[in-house]
Structures are given as structure tokens and as C-alpha cells.
Motif scaffolding. Structure first.
Motif, PDB file in Angstrom:
ATOM      1  N   PRO A  35      18.366  -0.379   9.369  1.00  0.00           N
ATOM      2  CA  PRO A  35      18.681   0.538   8.276  1.00  0.00           C
ATOM      3  C   PRO A  35      19.614   1.663   8.723  1.00  0.00           C
ATOM      4  O   PRO A  35      20.530   2.047   7.982  1.00  0.00           O
ATOM      5  CB  PRO A  35      17.305   1.074   7.869  1.00  0.00           C
ATOM      6  CG  PRO A  35      16.366  -0.057   8.168  1.00  0.00           C
ATOM      7  CD  PRO A  35      16.911  -0.671   9.438  1.00  0.00           C
ATOM      8  N   ASN A  74      10.208  -4.326  -4.894  1.00  0.00           N
ATOM      9  CA  ASN A  74      11.474  -4.322  -4.152  1.00  0.00           C
ATOM     10  C   ASN A  74      11.754  -2.944  -3.556  1.00  0.00           C
ATOM     11  O   ASN A  74      12.187  -2.841  -2.410  1.00  0.00           O
ATOM     12  CB  ASN A  74      12.605  -4.774  -5.087  1.00  0.00           C
ATOM     13  CG  ASN A  74      12.471  -6.246  -5.417  1.00  0.00           C
ATOM     14  OD1 ASN A  74      12.751  -7.099  -4.587  1.00  0.00           O
ATOM     15  ND2 ASN A  74      12.000  -6.552  -6.616  1.00  0.00           N
ATOM     16  N   VAL A 106      22.252  -4.405   2.131  1.00  0.00           N
ATOM     17  CA  VAL A 106      20.851  -4.801   1.925  1.00  0.00           C
ATOM     18  C   VAL A 106      20.637  -6.208   2.486  1.00  0.00           C
ATOM     19  O   VAL A 106      19.665  -6.479   3.192  1.00  0.00           O
ATOM     20  CB  VAL A 106      20.465  -4.742   0.428  1.00  0.00           C
ATOM     21  CG1 VAL A 106      19.121  -5.419   0.174  1.00  0.00           C
ATOM     22  CG2 VAL A 106      20.434  -3.295  -0.060  1.00  0.00           C
ATOM     23  N   VAL A 126      16.070  -2.077  -3.145  1.00  0.00           N
ATOM     24  CA  VAL A 126      15.779  -2.065  -1.702  1.00  0.00           C
ATOM     25  C   VAL A 126      16.606  -0.965  -1.035  1.00  0.00           C
ATOM     26  O   VAL A 126      16.107  -0.219  -0.173  1.00  0.00           O
ATOM     27  CB  VAL A 126      16.091  -3.442  -1.067  1.00  0.00           C
ATOM     28  CG1 VAL A 126      15.883  -3.393   0.455  1.00  0.00           C
ATOM     29  CG2 VAL A 126      15.216  -4.537  -1.685  1.00  0.00           C
ATOM     30  N   ALA A 127      17.872  -0.837  -1.471  1.00  0.00           N
ATOM     31  CA  ALA A 127      18.743   0.182  -0.865  1.00  0.00           C
ATOM     32  C   ALA A 127      18.172   1.588  -1.055  1.00  0.00           C
ATOM     33  O   ALA A 127      18.073   2.373  -0.098  1.00  0.00           O
ATOM     34  CB  ALA A 127      20.144   0.086  -1.462  1.00  0.00           C
ATOM     35  N   VAL A 186      17.924  -6.000  -5.700  1.00  0.00           N
ATOM     36  CA  VAL A 186      18.609  -5.800  -4.415  1.00  0.00           C
ATOM     37  C   VAL A 186      18.904  -4.308  -4.219  1.00  0.00           C
ATOM     38  O   VAL A 186      18.678  -3.739  -3.142  1.00  0.00           O
ATOM     39  CB  VAL A 186      19.909  -6.639  -4.394  1.00  0.00           C
ATOM     40  CG1 VAL A 186      20.682  -6.393  -3.106  1.00  0.00           C
ATOM     41  CG2 VAL A 186      19.583  -8.121  -4.583  1.00  0.00           C
ATOM     42  N   SER A 209      25.091  -3.983  -1.702  1.00  0.00           N
ATOM     43  CA  SER A 209      24.388  -5.275  -1.751  1.00  0.00           C
ATOM     44  C   SER A 209      24.524  -6.012  -0.427  1.00  0.00           C
ATOM     45  O   SER A 209      23.549  -6.599   0.079  1.00  0.00           O
ATOM     46  CB  SER A 209      24.968  -6.141  -2.879  1.00  0.00           C
ATOM     47  OG  SER A 209      24.836  -5.478  -4.116  1.00  0.00           O
ATOM     48  N   GLY A 246      11.922  -1.768   0.525  1.00  0.00           N
ATOM     49  CA  GLY A 246      12.908  -0.868   1.124  1.00  0.00           C
ATOM     50  C   GLY A 246      12.247   0.327   1.804  1.00  0.00           C
ATOM     51  O   GLY A 246      12.606   0.691   2.930  1.00  0.00           O
ATOM     52  N   SER A 270      14.133  -9.703  -4.162  1.00  0.00           N
ATOM     53  CA  SER A 270      15.367  -9.339  -3.450  1.00  0.00           C
ATOM     54  C   SER A 270      15.571 -10.127  -2.167  1.00  0.00           C
ATOM     55  O   SER A 270      16.703 -10.336  -1.738  1.00  0.00           O
ATOM     56  CB  SER A 270      15.353  -7.847  -3.112  1.00  0.00           C
ATOM     57  OG  SER A 270      14.176  -7.548  -2.371  1.00  0.00           O
ATOM     58  N   ALA A 275      19.401 -11.210  -2.606  1.00  0.00           N
ATOM     59  CA  ALA A 275      20.498 -10.523  -1.910  1.00  0.00           C
ATOM     60  C   ALA A 275      21.537 -11.537  -1.420  1.00  0.00           C
ATOM     61  O   ALA A 275      22.751 -11.315  -1.557  1.00  0.00           O
ATOM     62  CB  ALA A 275      19.945  -9.703  -0.745  1.00  0.00           C
TER      63      ALA A 275
END
Ligand SMILES: NC(=O)C1=CN([C@@H]2O[C@H](COP(=O)(O)OP(=O)(O)OC[C@H]3O[C@@H](n4cnc5c(N)ncnc54)[C@H](O)[C@@H]3O)[C@@H](O)[C@H]2O)C=CC1
Ligand SMILES: O=C(CO)COP(=O)(O)O
Length: 341
Positions: free
Chosen positions: A317, A257, A307, A197-198, A194, A304, A261, A283, A287
Motif C-alpha cells: 500500500p 470491499n 488496487v 478498496v482504495a 475496486v 484501479s 482495504g 473486488s 480489479a
């Protein structure tokens, strides 16, 4: 009666294939099962997994088996490497097939979708009374398959089983440590997907290296806070299964993952990004479960949760970033992280 030294690997994607090849090269009699009989037959004849690990020559000793019952019959260890969404159903299929003394291991990273249950909880419920272990840590399948140096960790409540499984995998270019914090090891491996991805989103938006390091560090903080609330040991999360895999996945472009992102940060729609990656991206399901667990334990995990909101299309985003940066100013550690709650 199972043969302790025989391994059945279930799941012929990139990680299942890489682990099966590693064990077979180590001299462990190894069978690889996949649900696609045609793909397995092709692997058996070409000694390659063209779709998931192109370029890897599979060891001659590796046996391919498309019948699940035959794959697990007499195996000392069954190692499950299917995606988390298929984990519970494969345990149900295995229940009537396993010899009484077959042990269970898994290298899947994630939770049961929809419930937030840990995979070890599913194993305890559906295949009770067997030695059980998770294999996790920073390990891109492609690099392991290529024989590049890697280190993972094997956690089990049964120390001798952790040791047995670690030695099946341990090799000159592959260090397999062992431990007994199954929950902590699983949590790190699930959460890092997760958090990757951020950092991927931030890098896709070209926010810079400071943003990336800030997200990794504050992401680690989220992992520690949830882990401590759930009873994980902090040192597990600071080890290979947590920090190690977090750093790998947040910074390495082999991570699916992270690549999700990156695509989202560049404005690609989620369905299209997942389609382009063409492999499992844990993810997308994990998430929800991280946020579910955090809510259950009264924790606010903003990265988290951000995301999760981006993956559901609830915020863009840019909006997610604005919300993170706009949070109130506060001490880095409002409460001592390692103090008992
Ligand atoms: N690829 C990697 O570098 C690593 C992956 N993992 C974890 O391993 C797990 C599997 O990932 P990968 O092998 O990378 O995925 P992958 O996308 O490369 O392959 C997934 C495999 O699972 C099979 N599969 C899908 N649904 C299934 C079902 N219902 N029943 C049986 N098989 C099914 C697919 O046919 C495919 O062979 C994931 O939880 C992942 O997070 C962990 C460490 C490293
Ligand atoms: O778990 C992994 C490496 O340890 C693989 O990460 P991805 O699933 O993001 O590719």
C-alpha cells in the motif's frame, strides 16, 4: 407457463436473503434457493439467516427451496444473487430448467472472471431471448433487511420489465427507480468495489479525510472515463448505480470491499483479511477485469490499477500510494470528459 408475479431468488447469502425478504414482505410470492440445503432447512425452521443476516426476522410467507428446478419452476422472474464467480455456472444450470416465459434479473456486482465480460453479456449468450434486468445501487443488505430507507435502480432494455421488477421491490422504505442503461448500471456497481478498496487502504493507513475525498473523486473520474469508452451513459454513472454506490462503499464500514482495504492499509495480509470478512469480496476478482477492460480501450486508470497491484501483492500500500502521488502534474480534465471520442 410462468406466473408473472412469482419470484425465485437464487443465492441465500446476505443480499439474496434481504431481497427475498423485501419482496415477500411486499406481497410477492417468493421462493429463496441456496446451494446449502442444511442452511436453508435451518432458515425455514428458525425464520432467520443466522450466518449472513443475524437479527432479521424473515417473513412467514417466504418459501425456501433447495432444489433448483423446483425453485424456478413456474416463476415469472428468476433473480440471481450469487457471487460473480458463480454467475456463469448458474446460468448454465438454469438453461434447461426455465419456463419459456420466465424473465431474468440479477443483483450480482462484477464481471465474468478472466474475460471481463459483463454479466448481461453472459445472460444474452446463455439465456437468450428473455427480458433481462440488473438491480443495483447503494444498498447494504443489513440496512435493507432492517427496513432502513434505501434507493436502488433497475435497468433493462425492456422498459416494461424494468418497471414490473421495480414495482415488485418498491416499498415505503425502499425506492426502486428504473432505467435502460444496463451496461452503465453494471459498470458502476462493479467498479465501486475496486475503488472502495482504495479508500479503505488510505483510511487504514490513516492518511486523512482529504485523501479519502480525493480518491473518491478521482475514482469517479476513472469510472466515467471507462464508462464513456464502453458506451455507458454518464448520467447513469452519476446516479445511484455509480456515484451513489461509490460514496456508500467508499465511506461505509459495512462494505466488505472497504473493510478489505482498511485491513490491507493496516498491514494485514490479503488472505487473512478475506478470511476475517467471511463473505464475498468482489473486488478481489473485479480489479483484474477493470484493468483488463481499461487496457483493451487504451485507458490508464491509476487508482484501479494500483488496487489490482496491491491485491496481487505486486506493490505494498505504501508503494502504491507513492506511485499515485508521484504521477506527473496535469490538468484535471486533459480532454473534455463528455465530448464524443
Ligand atoms: N451484501 C450486500 O449488501 C450487497 C451485495 N451485492 C452483491 O450481491 C452478490 C452476492 O453477495 P452477498 O449476498 O452479499 O454475498 P454473501 O457472501 O453474503 O453470500 C454469498 C452467497 O452465495 C452463495 N454461493 C457462493 N458460491 C456459490 C455457488 N457457486 N453457487 C450458488 N451459491 C453460491 C454462498 O453460499 C452464499 O449464500 C455480490 O455480487 C455482491 O456484490 C449487491 C448489493 C448489496
Ligand atoms: O454493494 C454493496 C452495497 O451497495 C455492498 O458492498 P460490499 O460488497 O463492499 O459489502
Amino acid at each position: 407457463m410462468a406466473e408473472a408475479s412469482t419470484l425465485a431468488v437464487l443465492g441465500a447469502g446476505s443480499w439474496g436473503t434481504a431481497l427475498a425478504a423485501l419482496a415477500a414482505r411486499n406481497g410477492t410470492p417468493t421462493r429463496l434457493w441456496g446451494r446449502d440445503a442444511r442452511a436453508l432447512a435451518e432458515m425455514a425452521s428458525s425464520r432467520r439467516n443466522q450466518r449472513y443476516l443475524p437479527g432479521l426476522a424473515l417473513p412467514e410467507s417466504l418459501v425456501y427451496e433447495s432444489d433448483l428446478a423446483a425453485a424456478v419452476r413456474g416463476a415469472g422472474v428468476v433473480l440471481i444473487v450469487v457471487p460473480s464467480h458463480a454467475f456463469a455456472s448458474i446460468l448454465d444450470e438454469l438453461a434447461p430448467l426455465l419456463d419459456a416465459d420466465t424473465a431474468i434479473a440479477w443483483a450480482t456486482k462484477g464481471f465474468e472472471p478472466g474475460t471481463g465480460r459483463f454479466l448481461h453479456e453472459l445472460v444474452a449468450e446463455k439465456l437468450p431471448g428473455r427480458p433481462a434486468a440488473v438491480i443495483t445501487g447503494p444498498s447494504f443488505a443489513k440496512e435493507v433487511a432492517a427496513g432502513m430507507p434505501s434507493a436502488v435502480t433497475v435497468h433493462s432494455e425492456d422498459a416494461s420489465f424494468a418497471q414490473h421488477l421495480a414495482s415488485m421491490l418498491h416499498a415505503p422504505d425502499f425506492r426502486a427507480y428504473s432505467g435502460n442503461d444496463v451496461l452503465g448500471a453494471e459498470l458502476g456497481g462493479a467498479m465501486k468495489n475496486v475503488l472502495a478498496v482504495a479508500t479503505g487502504v488510505a483510511d487504514g493507513m490513516e492518511l486523512g479525510l482529504n485523501a479519502r475525498a480525493g480518491l473518491i473523486t478521482r475514482g469517479m473520474n476513472e469510472m466515467l472515463r471507462l464508462g464513456v469508452a464502453l458506451g455507458a451513459r454518464p448520467e447513469t454513472l452519476m446516479g445511484l448505480s455509480g456515484l451513489g454506490d461509490l460514496v456508500l462503499t467508499c465511506t461505509g464500514d459495512l462494505s466488505r470491499n472497504r473493510r478489505l482495504g482498511l485491513a490491507l492499509g493496516k498491514g494485514v495480509a490479503i488472505d487473512e483479511a478475506v478470511r476475517q470478512i467471511g463473505q464475498v469480496v468482489e473486488s478481489v476478482l473485479t480489479a483484474d477485469e477493470v484493468v483488463r477492460l481499461a487496457t483493451k480501450h487504451g485507458l490508464d486508470l491509476p487508482i484501479s490499477a494500483g488496487v489490482r497491484a496491491v491485491l496481487h501483492g505486486e506493490v505494498t500500500p505504501v508503494e502504491g500510494l507513492k506511485a499515485l502521488m508521484g504521477r506527473e502534474q496535469k490538468p484535471e480534465y486533459p480532454k473534455g470528459l463528455f465530448e464524443p471520442r
